[in-house]
Design an enzyme around this catalytic site. Sequence first.
Site, PDB file in Angstrom:
ATOM      1  N   PRO A 246       0.784  -1.244   0.000  1.00 51.24           N
ATOM      2  CA  PRO A 246       0.000   0.000   0.000  1.00 51.24           C
ATOM      3  C   PRO A 246       0.814   1.292   0.000  1.00 51.24           C
ATOM      4  O   PRO A 246       0.773   2.087   0.943  1.00 51.24           O
ATOM      5  CB  PRO A 246      -0.825  -0.134   1.290  1.00 51.24           C
ATOM      6  CG  PRO A 246       0.056  -0.918   2.201  1.00 51.24           C
ATOM      7  CD  PRO A 246       0.789  -1.894   1.335  1.00 51.24           C
ATOM      8  N   CYS A 247       1.525   1.537  -1.106  1.00 53.36           N
ATOM      9  CA  CYS A 247       2.269   2.793  -1.214  1.00 53.36           C
ATOM     10  C   CYS A 247       1.321   3.990  -1.261  1.00 53.36           C
ATOM     11  O   CYS A 247       1.730   5.126  -0.986  1.00 53.36           O
ATOM     12  CB  CYS A 247       3.183   2.779  -2.432  1.00 53.36           C
ATOM     13  SG  CYS A 247       2.362   2.516  -4.004  1.00 53.36           S
TER      14      CYS A 247
END
Length: 285
Positions: A246-247
């Site tokens: 989850p950048c």
Amino acid sequence: MKEQEYINYTRIAEAIEYIQQNFTKQPTLEEIAKNVHVSSFHFQKMFTDWAGVSPKKFLQFISVQHAKQMLRNSQSTLFETAYQTGLSGTGRLHDLFVKIEGMTPGEFKNRGKNLIINYSFAESLFGRILVASTHKGICYMGFSDDKQTAFSELEKRFPKASFIQKKDEIQQNALQIYTQDWSKINKIKLHLKGTDFQLKVWEALLKIPTGNLASYGTIADLIQKPKASRAVGTAIGNNPIAYLIPCHRVIQSTGVIGSYMWGTPRKTAIIGWEASKSNTPNIWV
């Protein structure tokens, strides 16, 4: 995703971009609906069906002003957040056994030579996505509204690999996260091409709880490289696995959403959607 659902997502993405550009004016429902060429009544229903909350509530989640307030009001330390809040509850990626395996030095150096990569396209809540896998795990997952553009990006990452358009079990298990089906999350394995530093950064991203946000400095602290925020930002920008790693949960310390490989409107949509589904949205400091 059905055609009408895709049209609705496209309209929502346009609405989110409009909100981002005009959030200081706190646009009304009517103003936002007019910008995407639908009636306010239809837009309210369409948006609520997609996000699970009203457009007004969603605006609060993605407003820079709101993000700044959350940053100021957070009382948790990094480690309290990571090891107490972050490890409690269900539906959080980092405590659901997603495993990262780095490619061997030879595979890294040879740019995918002798690798056979299966790939396929799927529809998600946030638009079309390309997912690719080796025999060891997912090696790429990226959003793109254009199939050729998506495949070209995959080819750039593995220019000497052999590609087969085929959906396999590895891909199917990974794609279930878009329906919030976590039953096979422990079967998801990632086979990534990256330096040791990049792998550490990507592993750290898995520790950000769903519905929460972190700054680049926080990730640098988490990997014990407090002076490497810029390098951390570069590694995050090179993340090859959209959403699952989850950048999108990393923003600037000022509260600004910031850039995203797959488009800032999409990043904003994901952040707002996750926050609307979380009972305790928070921002790490």
